[in-house]
Design an enzyme around this catalytic site. Structure first.
Site, PDB file in Angstrom:
ATOM      1  N   LYS A  71     -21.808  63.895  19.088  1.00  0.00           N
ATOM      2  CA  LYS A  71     -20.639  63.121  19.532  1.00  0.00           C
ATOM      3  C   LYS A  71     -19.363  63.631  18.872  1.00  0.00           C
ATOM      4  CE  LYS A  71     -19.622  59.024  17.441  1.00  0.00           C
ATOM      5  NZ  LYS A  71     -18.243  58.895  16.971  1.00  0.00           N
ATOM      6  N   ASN A  72     -19.431  63.854  17.557  1.00  0.00           N
ATOM      7  CA  ASN A  72     -18.207  64.200  16.835  1.00  0.00           C
ATOM      8  C   ASN A  72     -17.764  65.645  17.058  1.00  0.00           C
ATOM      9  OD1 ASN A  72     -18.044  61.612  15.968  1.00  0.00           O
ATOM     10  ND2 ASN A  72     -18.729  62.007  13.870  1.00  0.00           N
TER      11      ASN A  72
ATOM     12  N   CYS B 127     -14.330  52.627  14.186  1.00  0.00           N
ATOM     13  CA  CYS B 127     -15.046  51.659  13.372  1.00  0.00           C
ATOM     14  C   CYS B 127     -14.184  51.197  12.210  1.00  0.00           C
ATOM     15  CB  CYS B 127     -16.326  52.284  12.845  1.00  0.00           C
ATOM     16  SG  CYS B 127     -17.592  52.376  14.100  1.00  0.00           S
TER      17      CYS B 127
ATOM     18  N   ARG C 119      -8.051  54.109   7.497  1.00  0.00           N
ATOM     19  CA  ARG C 119      -8.251  55.430   8.087  1.00  0.00           C
ATOM     20  C   ARG C 119      -6.892  56.040   8.405  1.00  0.00           C
ATOM     21  NH1 ARG C 119     -13.638  55.163  11.747  1.00  0.00           N
ATOM     22  NH2 ARG C 119     -13.586  57.390  11.353  1.00  0.00           N
TER      23      ARG C 119
ATOM     24  N   ASP D 266     -21.764  59.143   7.227  1.00  0.00           N
ATOM     25  CA  ASP D 266     -22.337  58.536   8.436  1.00  0.00           C
ATOM     26  C   ASP D 266     -23.841  58.277   8.311  1.00  0.00           C
ATOM     27  OD1 ASP D 266     -19.852  58.505   9.543  1.00  0.00           O
ATOM     28  OD2 ASP D 266     -20.273  59.907  11.171  1.00  0.00           O
TER      29      ASP D 266
ATOM     30  N   ARG E 148     -21.757  53.252  21.305  1.00  0.00           N
ATOM     31  CA  ARG E 148     -20.635  54.182  21.183  1.00  0.00           C
ATOM     32  C   ARG E 148     -21.110  55.570  20.784  1.00  0.00           C
ATOM     33  NH1 ARG E 148     -16.134  52.202  17.282  1.00  0.00           N
ATOM     34  NH2 ARG E 148     -15.838  54.418  17.542  1.00  0.00           N
TER      35      ARG E 148
HETATM   36  C1  UD1 Z   1     -14.776  61.697  11.187  1.00  0.00           C
HETATM   37  C2  UD1 Z   1     -15.901  61.142  12.024  1.00  0.00           C
HETATM   38  C3  UD1 Z   1     -16.624  60.034  11.271  1.00  0.00           C
HETATM   39  C4  UD1 Z   1     -17.054  60.503   9.888  1.00  0.00           C
HETATM   40  C5  UD1 Z   1     -15.889  61.125   9.137  1.00  0.00           C
HETATM   41  C6  UD1 Z   1     -16.286  61.757   7.795  1.00  0.00           C
HETATM   42  C7  UD1 Z   1     -15.115  61.395  14.315  1.00  0.00           C
HETATM   43  C8  UD1 Z   1     -14.619  60.742  15.546  1.00  0.00           C
HETATM   44  N1  UD1 Z   1     -15.353  60.619  13.269  1.00  0.00           N
HETATM   45  O1  UD1 Z   1     -13.845  60.640  11.008  1.00  0.00           O
HETATM   46  O2  UD1 Z   1     -17.766  59.668  12.025  1.00  0.00           O
HETATM   47  O3  UD1 Z   1     -17.510  59.387   9.163  1.00  0.00           O
HETATM   48  O4  UD1 Z   1     -15.287  62.159   9.945  1.00  0.00           O
HETATM   49  O5  UD1 Z   1     -17.288  62.705   7.999  1.00  0.00           O
HETATM   50  O6  UD1 Z   1     -15.358  62.596  14.275  1.00  0.00           O
HETATM   51  N2  UD1 Z   1      -7.880  60.593   5.371  1.00  0.00           N
HETATM   52  C9  UD1 Z   1      -6.591  60.471   4.897  1.00  0.00           C
HETATM   53  N3  UD1 Z   1      -5.572  60.945   5.685  1.00  0.00           N
HETATM   54  C10 UD1 Z   1      -5.782  61.528   6.896  1.00  0.00           C
HETATM   55  C11 UD1 Z   1      -7.109  61.643   7.358  1.00  0.00           C
HETATM   56  C12 UD1 Z   1      -8.142  61.165   6.568  1.00  0.00           C
HETATM   57  O7  UD1 Z   1      -6.353  59.951   3.811  1.00  0.00           O
HETATM   58  O8  UD1 Z   1      -4.812  61.931   7.542  1.00  0.00           O
HETATM   59  C13 UD1 Z   1      -9.003  60.098   4.544  1.00  0.00           C
HETATM   60  C14 UD1 Z   1      -9.768  58.949   5.225  1.00  0.00           C
HETATM   61  O9  UD1 Z   1      -9.157  57.709   4.961  1.00  0.00           O
HETATM   62  C15 UD1 Z   1     -11.135  59.107   4.599  1.00  0.00           C
HETATM   63  C16 UD1 Z   1     -11.280  60.621   4.390  1.00  0.00           C
HETATM   64  O10 UD1 Z   1      -9.965  61.138   4.431  1.00  0.00           O
HETATM   65  O11 UD1 Z   1     -11.149  58.489   3.337  1.00  0.00           O
HETATM   66  C17 UD1 Z   1     -12.119  61.327   5.419  1.00  0.00           C
HETATM   67  O12 UD1 Z   1     -11.643  61.022   6.723  1.00  0.00           O
HETATM   68  P1  UD1 Z   1     -11.839  62.014   7.960  1.00  0.00           P
HETATM   69  O13 UD1 Z   1     -12.718  63.151   7.556  1.00  0.00           O
HETATM   70  O14 UD1 Z   1     -10.512  62.328   8.535  1.00  0.00           O
HETATM   71  O15 UD1 Z   1     -12.631  61.108   8.957  1.00  0.00           O
HETATM   72  P2  UD1 Z   1     -12.383  60.941  10.494  1.00  0.00           P
HETATM   73  O16 UD1 Z   1     -11.943  62.265  11.088  1.00  0.00           O
HETATM   74  O17 UD1 Z   1     -11.587  59.728  10.741  1.00  0.00           O
END
Ligand code: UD1
Length: 430
Positions: free
Chosen positions: A22-23, A117, A122, A305, A397
């Protein structure tokens, strides 16, 4: 409202076919709008998040055709609308991938801010930092992110946190910027590599994906491609833990065992047998589960995850375990539900202290998010007696045919909506 009814206590045995990730699918589908030529994508999972994204893309002008359940053909040469305001798009996290894709191709994107979620704050500051470094103006207002650029110019970007989403988003935009971009402290997840491979198959020039430095030479045009998405590491890991908690024997098929190494290693540590072959992994659990300490980390560490799933397993192990969640701060909301099933877990900040219990017992429970929902299903499969799980839309989802695949392994699980369905389940389970 639909719910899963589960009669636990049956060891899961057999083989289960794992679908596309999915991701990886979400950013790859979004990136498909970056070419005017036709793109064919195989191994697309039929899950809600993917279908919401495809609907939003069709609303802005992508022509999307399904050839069978898992192959999507897409042509986006007619996109004229740079505003993505689809009603459902804000419910999915991956809506933000349309920003990087549209900004790269059209130098303009306006997208409803992402949801997904509720597992903690985030932020998207790293995405915004990257877009600005490439020369885009970015503003947030009225629930939308708006970004525009005269032109994008390659840049040297250091990510303050390791972010899957920001790495992919910046990589997409930079692949159509002028000149070179270097992303430092990049995420190394298999789906980051998959998106880079997809873009390269369209003519992009991305090197280093899978390491923490990604180098991109921008190109002016991307062309069509025929691409197959990698298997879903988290779906596979979930069934591997289903084998562990039910004392079963499950072979997950169509996987890349290398992507599952951190999961396999923990399963072995807690007392399971794990056998890897070319494209499948067999998990056998015949003895008692042992306690362990786990900390979630960016890839190749143990994935956040998979945190709820391993917590469910450790809740049934002998001794005390500690699980530390280092990625998302609000990811233990399911522990209250697990406690209702007999677990003995105390959460302090981002740490769960787990005193293993001999067994779980069936209860009425509710899924608080996607992965925690799946983990609660595992707990119910291991439990003595019947459980009823609400809010299963979360699970849908990200897991295709979850109850059907589990039933194929011998689980007693059914989606029920009302008395009649429930009576059928009772007849089925005796
Ligand atoms: C993606 C995945 C999610 C998985 C996560 C970590 C999708 C749709 N979702 O989420 O299933 O749990 O990777 O493997 O692919 N952060 C910041 N600033 C930013 C972006 C992130 O501070 O601009 C922080 C977040 O709050 C979190 C960490 O970085 O603490 C990791 O987030 P990130 O890897 O970006 O997760 P997602 O891409 O949202």
């Amino acid at each position: 409202m639909e719910q899963y009814v589960i009669n636990g206590g049956t060891p899961l045995v057999g083989e289960v076919e794992i679908g596309g990730a999915k991701n990886a699918a979400l950013p790859i589908l979004a990136a498909s709008i970056m070419t005017d030529e036709t793109v064919h994508i195989d191994n697309v999972p039929d899950v809600r998040d993917v279908n919401v994204l495809l609907t939003a893309m069709s609303h802005i002008g992508s022509l999307i055709k399904h050839d069978g359940r898992h192959r999507v053909t897409m042509n986006s040469s007619n996109i004229r609308n740079m505003v993505v305001e689809d009603e459902n798009i804000k419910k999915i996290r991956a809506s933000y991938y349309l920003i990087g894709a549209m900004l790269g191709k059209y130098k303009h994107a306006e997208v409803t801010l992402p949801g997904g979620c509720d597992i903690g704050c985030r932020a998207i500051d790293q995405h915004i930092k990257g877009f600005r470094a490439l020369g885009a103006e970015v503003s947030l207002s009225h629930g939308m992110i708006r970004t525009r650029a005269e032109k994008l110019v390659g840049s040297h970007i250091y990510m303050d946190v390791v972010s899957v989403g920001a790495t992919i988003n910046i990589m997409m935009a930079a692949s159509m910027a002028e000149g070179k971009t270097i992303i430092e402290n990049a995420a190394k997840e298999p789906h980051v590599v998959d998106v880079a491979n997809f873009l390269n198959s369209c003519g992009a020039n991305i090197k280093g994906a899978g390491t923490d430095v990604i180098r991109i030479k921008g190109v002016s045009v991307l062309h069509g491609t025929d691409y197959t998405i990698i298997p879903d590491q988290i779906e596979a890991g979930t069934y591997m833990f289903a084998a562990a908690v039910t004392k079963g024997d499950v072979t997950v098929k169509n996987v890349i065992p290398k992507h599952l190494e951190s999961i396999s290693a923990k399963l072995m540590e807690i007392g399971c047998e794990v056998k890897e072959e070319d494209d499948c992994v067999r998990v056998v659990c015949s003895g008692p589960l042992k306690h362990s300490h786990v900390k979630t980390l960016p890839y190749p560490g143990f994935p956040t995850d998979m945190q709820p799933q391993i917590t469910v397993a450790l809740g049934l192990s002998g001794g005390t375990s500690i699980v530390t969640e280092s990625i998302f701060e609000n990811r233990f909301k399911y522990v209250d539900e697990l406690t209702r099933m007999g677990a003995n877990i105390k959460v302090e900040g981002n740490t769960a202290i787990i005193d293993g219990v001999h067994k779980y017992t069936g209860a009425g429970i509710s899924a608080p998010d996607l992965r925690a929902g799946a983990a609660l299903v595992l707990a119910a499969l291991a439990a003595e007696g019947e459980s009823h799980l609400d809010n299963i839309a979360y699970i849908q989802r990200g897991y295709e045919d979850f109850h059907i695949k589990l039933a194929g392994l011998g689980a007693q699980i059914k989606i029920v909506e009302g008395e009649q369905d429930y009576s059928k389940f009772k007849l089925m389970t005796g």
